[in-house]
Design an enzyme around this catalytic site. Sequence first.
Site, PDB file in Angstrom:
ATOM      1  N   LEU A 207       0.859  -1.189   0.000  1.00  7.31           N
ATOM      2  CA  LEU A 207       0.000   0.000   0.000  1.00  7.31           C
ATOM      3  C   LEU A 207       0.891   1.233   0.000  1.00  7.31           C
ATOM      4  O   LEU A 207       1.923   1.268   0.675  1.00  7.31           O
ATOM      5  CB  LEU A 207      -0.893   0.017   1.233  1.00  7.31           C
ATOM      6  CG  LEU A 207      -1.986  -1.047   1.316  1.00  7.31           C
ATOM      7  CD1 LEU A 207      -2.912  -0.752   2.486  1.00  7.31           C
ATOM      8  CD2 LEU A 207      -2.776  -1.121   0.017  1.00  7.31           C
ATOM      9  N   GLY A 247       2.640  -8.675   5.694  1.00  3.64           N
ATOM     10  CA  GLY A 247       3.260  -7.705   6.591  1.00  3.64           C
ATOM     11  C   GLY A 247       2.244  -6.636   6.887  1.00  3.64           C
ATOM     12  O   GLY A 247       1.066  -6.787   6.531  1.00  3.64           O
ATOM     13  N   GLY A 248       2.633  -5.562   7.546  1.00  5.01           N
ATOM     14  CA  GLY A 248       1.707  -4.493   7.931  1.00  5.01           C
ATOM     15  C   GLY A 248       0.820  -4.061   6.776  1.00  5.01           C
ATOM     16  O   GLY A 248      -0.397  -4.195   6.837  1.00  5.01           O
ATOM     17  N   ASP A 249       1.441  -3.541   5.713  1.00  5.62           N
ATOM     18  CA  ASP A 249       0.654  -3.104   4.555  1.00  5.62           C
ATOM     19  C   ASP A 249       1.148  -3.799   3.292  1.00  5.62           C
ATOM     20  O   ASP A 249       1.112  -3.247   2.207  1.00  5.62           O
ATOM     21  CB  ASP A 249       0.719  -1.584   4.413  1.00  5.62           C
ATOM     22  CG  ASP A 249       2.160  -1.092   4.275  1.00  5.62           C
ATOM     23  OD1 ASP A 249       3.089  -1.928   4.406  1.00  5.62           O
ATOM     24  OD2 ASP A 249       2.360   0.105   4.031  1.00  5.62           O
ATOM     25  N   GLU A 250       1.658  -5.021   3.480  1.00  2.00           N
ATOM     26  CA  GLU A 250       2.193  -5.781   2.341  1.00  2.00           C
ATOM     27  C   GLU A 250       1.302  -6.997   2.074  1.00  2.00           C
ATOM     28  O   GLU A 250       0.912  -7.705   2.993  1.00  2.00           O
ATOM     29  CB  GLU A 250       3.617  -6.261   2.654  1.00  2.00           C
ATOM     30  CG  GLU A 250       4.612  -5.139   2.816  1.00  2.00           C
ATOM     31  CD  GLU A 250       5.850  -5.587   3.577  1.00  2.00           C
ATOM     32  OE1 GLU A 250       6.174  -6.792   3.528  1.00  2.00           O
ATOM     33  OE2 GLU A 250       6.460  -4.731   4.241  1.00  2.00           O
TER      34      GLU A 250
END
Lengths: 344, 200
Positions: A207, A247-250
């Site tokens: 993102l 991942g967080g925004d992956e």
Amino acid sequence: MSDETYPSYDLLDVLCPMHAVLNASGHVVHAGPTLQKVFAGKPLIGERFLEIAELRRPHVAETMAGLRGCHGARLHLRLRDGVRTGMKGVLIALPQGAASLGPPGGAIINLSFGISVVDAVRDFGLNAGDFPATDLTIEMLYLIEAKSAAMEASRKLNLRLQGARIAAEEQAYTDTLTGLKNRRAMDHVLERLMQTEQDFALMHLDLDYFKQVNDTLGHAAGDQVLQNVARRILAQTRADDLVARTGGDEFVLILAGVTARARLSEIATRLILCLEEPVMYNGQECRVSGSIGATLSCAYETPDLARMMEDSDLALYAAKARGRACHVLYDPALRADPPLHGTD
Amino acid sequence: MHGLVNRAIERFVRDTYGRDVWLETIRRLDLGYTEFEAMMTYEPQVTKEVLAALATRLGKDLPDLFEDIGTYMISHPDIEAPRRLLRFGGVDFVDFLHSLDDLAERARLAVFDLDLPTLELRDHGEGSYSLTVGLCEHHDLRLGRVVMGVLRAMADDYGALVFLEYRGASAGREVILIRLLETAFASGRSFELGAGGLTG
């Protein structure tokens, strides 16, 4: 037909309650109490034995001489009744001339249900008293019933454990915030695709501007964006594609059966467009976008997982370097001219 | 303790007193589960705690509770297996009593790790018997009172009229006195050999 009774009948009735005594012409002249019970209501005494039972093995002439020839052998028979009960038997040919255990020239045949005993016991309403005291039938029926009960309990336990295992696996493969798959699930699916040599496209999606949402509107807003984004990505993919939050925004997408660059390009464009739709959080607009790097398994002589992950990641960084909100498909040229590592 | 034992206790409570009584009792023990699996093994301590909690909840002495459980296992229509398997032991009640000597072995044939107490029948003549109930191998729970319940229910099942008396426990055994007043007092329940087994 001789209806003389022999002293041996009393003995036979106790020791072999399923026996029949045949006279020289092959007619039944006496039958043990259990055999009589089996034939309850149906003709037995006075009948020709081979007309009430069929000798299936050994194959001999269907005559008394044929039967007497089977002396001592293991017989496989089938009753010519409605249920065609299978039986095992053994026959003793009685001597011609002098009277012995039964009619001269006749035979004594002892029968047992063999493996069909469970059905037979039910069909003929037999009970413990119908079997000789030394017979193991009752023990066998006990064992069958006990083991069936134990097996049924085990089967139920297995079903419950299987249910629990599926739930646990489902949980272990799921990203709890978004309901997407997680890295474990992704590894699992990738491995399977490699093993079965199926073609697929591998896509890395990060993102863009997500950090700003988190920083300005807080983590709750960030979470809502992630959940929204997850739903939108899912809506753009097919049921057998895999979407994982790694991942967080992956995110990583595995698109089964995709082999054309044009097709992959089109999917990536569509995905980015749908990410750019603003998400409303407490009346505030949250805007994000996405950068995508992707590669195709069919582009490799022999696809190698680590290599594909690396290439797809490299393409992602190229996209970020090109100003984000765009996609790059891996090309060996990217390696010759590696992009500067983009910053988020 | 074999799960079958714990499961029997659970079914007894659920079928006799209802689901709520069971859940209330088991939750209080905080075991982390509310159901026993018949084919798993539990610490003997768990069984003891469950029994003690039940006795308190139901306001019963442990011996009475044990006997009720024994009777339940044979006479409740929803669980057919124990009654049927015991009925294989003999064609009449006397025959059945004598088959008790082999019960632990028979049970082992069906479920090899089911640890039942050894039973030993002595025939004192004139319809008078004594049954010695030994200890189990892997736990020290005294099951004599459960056996009493089972005997009472089996006598009913055979239609026999019996008088049972618990004669107390010593270090390694309990003794039950059995007086057979009439073998064919009532008609009893029918037992067909082929009714169980493959139908489960």
